[in-house]
Design a protein around this motif. Sequence first.
Motif, PDB file in Angstrom:
ATOM      1  N   ARG A 175       0.918  -1.272   0.223  1.00  0.00           N
ATOM      2  CA  ARG A 175       0.016   0.055   0.071  1.00  0.00           C
ATOM      3  C   ARG A 175       0.776   1.279  -0.007  1.00  0.00           C
ATOM      4  O   ARG A 175       0.559   2.212  -0.571  1.00  0.00           O
ATOM      5  CB  ARG A 175      -0.728  -0.093   1.453  1.00  0.00           C
ATOM      6  CG  ARG A 175      -2.055  -0.980   0.999  1.00  0.00           C
ATOM      7  CD  ARG A 175      -2.975  -0.739   2.188  1.00  0.00           C
ATOM      8  NE  ARG A 175      -4.148  -1.678   2.266  1.00  0.00           N
ATOM      9  CZ  ARG A 175      -4.179  -2.834   2.913  1.00  0.00           C
ATOM     10  NH1 ARG A 175      -2.952  -2.971   3.873  1.00  0.00           N
ATOM     11  NH2 ARG A 175      -4.911  -3.761   2.833  1.00  0.00           N
ATOM     12  N   GLY A 178       2.015   2.196  -3.346  1.00  0.00           N
ATOM     13  CA  GLY A 178       0.809   2.624  -4.044  1.00  0.00           C
ATOM     14  C   GLY A 178      -0.141   1.346  -4.604  1.00  0.00           C
ATOM     15  O   GLY A 178      -0.688   1.676  -5.668  1.00  0.00           O
ATOM     16  N   ALA A 179       0.172   0.143  -4.082  1.00  0.00           N
ATOM     17  CA  ALA A 179      -0.701  -0.889  -4.847  1.00  0.00           C
ATOM     18  C   ALA A 179      -2.292  -0.806  -4.391  1.00  0.00           C
ATOM     19  O   ALA A 179      -2.344  -0.513  -3.030  1.00  0.00           O
ATOM     20  CB  ALA A 179      -0.263  -2.077  -4.559  1.00  0.00           C
ATOM     21  N   GLY A 180      -2.995  -1.068  -5.376  1.00  0.00           N
ATOM     22  CA  GLY A 180      -4.663  -1.169  -4.691  1.00  0.00           C
ATOM     23  C   GLY A 180      -4.800  -2.398  -4.152  1.00  0.00           C
ATOM     24  O   GLY A 180      -4.094  -3.339  -4.155  1.00  0.00           O
ATOM     25  N   VAL A 181      -6.115  -2.673  -4.109  1.00  0.00           N
ATOM     26  CA  VAL A 181      -6.558  -3.981  -3.364  1.00  0.00           C
ATOM     27  C   VAL A 181      -6.345  -4.931  -4.426  1.00  0.00           C
ATOM     28  O   VAL A 181      -5.961  -6.002  -3.977  1.00  0.00           O
ATOM     29  CB  VAL A 181      -8.022  -3.719  -2.962  1.00  0.00           C
ATOM     30  CG1 VAL A 181      -8.510  -5.198  -2.570  1.00  0.00           C
ATOM     31  CG2 VAL A 181      -8.149  -2.885  -1.860  1.00  0.00           C
ATOM     32  N   ARG A 183      -4.374  -5.275  -7.051  1.00  0.00           N
ATOM     33  CA  ARG A 183      -3.026  -5.585  -7.345  1.00  0.00           C
ATOM     34  C   ARG A 183      -2.512  -6.575  -6.141  1.00  0.00           C
ATOM     35  O   ARG A 183      -1.587  -7.239  -6.638  1.00  0.00           O
ATOM     36  CB  ARG A 183      -2.261  -4.331  -7.402  1.00  0.00           C
ATOM     37  CG  ARG A 183      -0.709  -4.387  -7.861  1.00  0.00           C
ATOM     38  CD  ARG A 183      -0.441  -5.203  -8.771  1.00  0.00           C
ATOM     39  NE  ARG A 183       0.964  -5.362  -9.296  1.00  0.00           N
ATOM     40  CZ  ARG A 183       1.740  -4.531  -9.889  1.00  0.00           C
ATOM     41  NH1 ARG A 183       1.029  -3.438 -10.287  1.00  0.00           N
ATOM     42  NH2 ARG A 183       2.971  -4.966 -10.088  1.00  0.00           N
TER      43      ARG A 183
END
Length: 299
Positions: A175, A178-181, A183
Amino acid sequence: MKTREHLGTQFITNVICAIATIVALLPFILLVLASFTDNNWASVNGFSFFPKEWSLSAYKYIAMKWGTIGHAYLMTIIVTVIGTVTSLFISVLFAYGISKQWVPGMKVVSFILIFTMLFNGGLVSTYYCYIRVWDIKDTIWALIVPNMLMNAFNIILIRNYFINSIPISLEEAARIDGAGVVRILTSIIIPLSKPIIATIGLMTALSYWNDWQNGLYYLSARGGSQYFTIQIVLNNISDDIRAIAAAATSSSAIATNVKMPSTTIRMAIAVVGIIPIIIIYPFFQRYLVKGITLGGVKE
């Protein structure tokens, strides 16, 4: 250095495991031998580990009726693949969601999930909903949707695996980067969850492969026979040996005057039915124990 007591315990354990293995293998050995036994001899003497007369008549009959039995075999593969993939997709997403207890409402969802393990609407109301509301009668969805699309026990196993076997720090680091759910789920959670996913996948595939009750409830010989799976055909044979002809979906099926080996044909179809499971199981065996052990750990 191993003590005498340890060696004695190990010997007894190995003997018990060997006996249990033999006991588990004997029915399969008898099944295969029975399928190669002469039908007339089996009808008089029953099945034996040492039959005096052998015959390939059951497998010859299967070859001649492959238009019906082969179609049922193909339907079993299609239903198992679609059902297993869909069930895993739903179960993984559901388990990942309820594993985040800090998300508002997840505790309520978890309670509802556990509640379904204890209570359900019953056969009559379930049947009415699937027939009247979802209108799945005499369709392929009759073999996929009812009862087996999502299993609460499997979801709990996957959820526990997510909580206890995957460090939360990995998600937090993702997170920060910058990774989303989506990803995080596809790049971290699922790759690290291969043991439990393979285990649940195997259990789900076995359930779909061996299922015949949904076909009994939601498929009719007149309108849904084209969706008969190998287990449904085998069950029909057990009830009435002539049901194979009734399950035929094409009037162009090859006619034959050969007498049907009614006693041994059941065993031959059962042998043909379990071949894919025997082939696939060794590839998932290494995940099975690990997945069940880790997925069953409580918080």
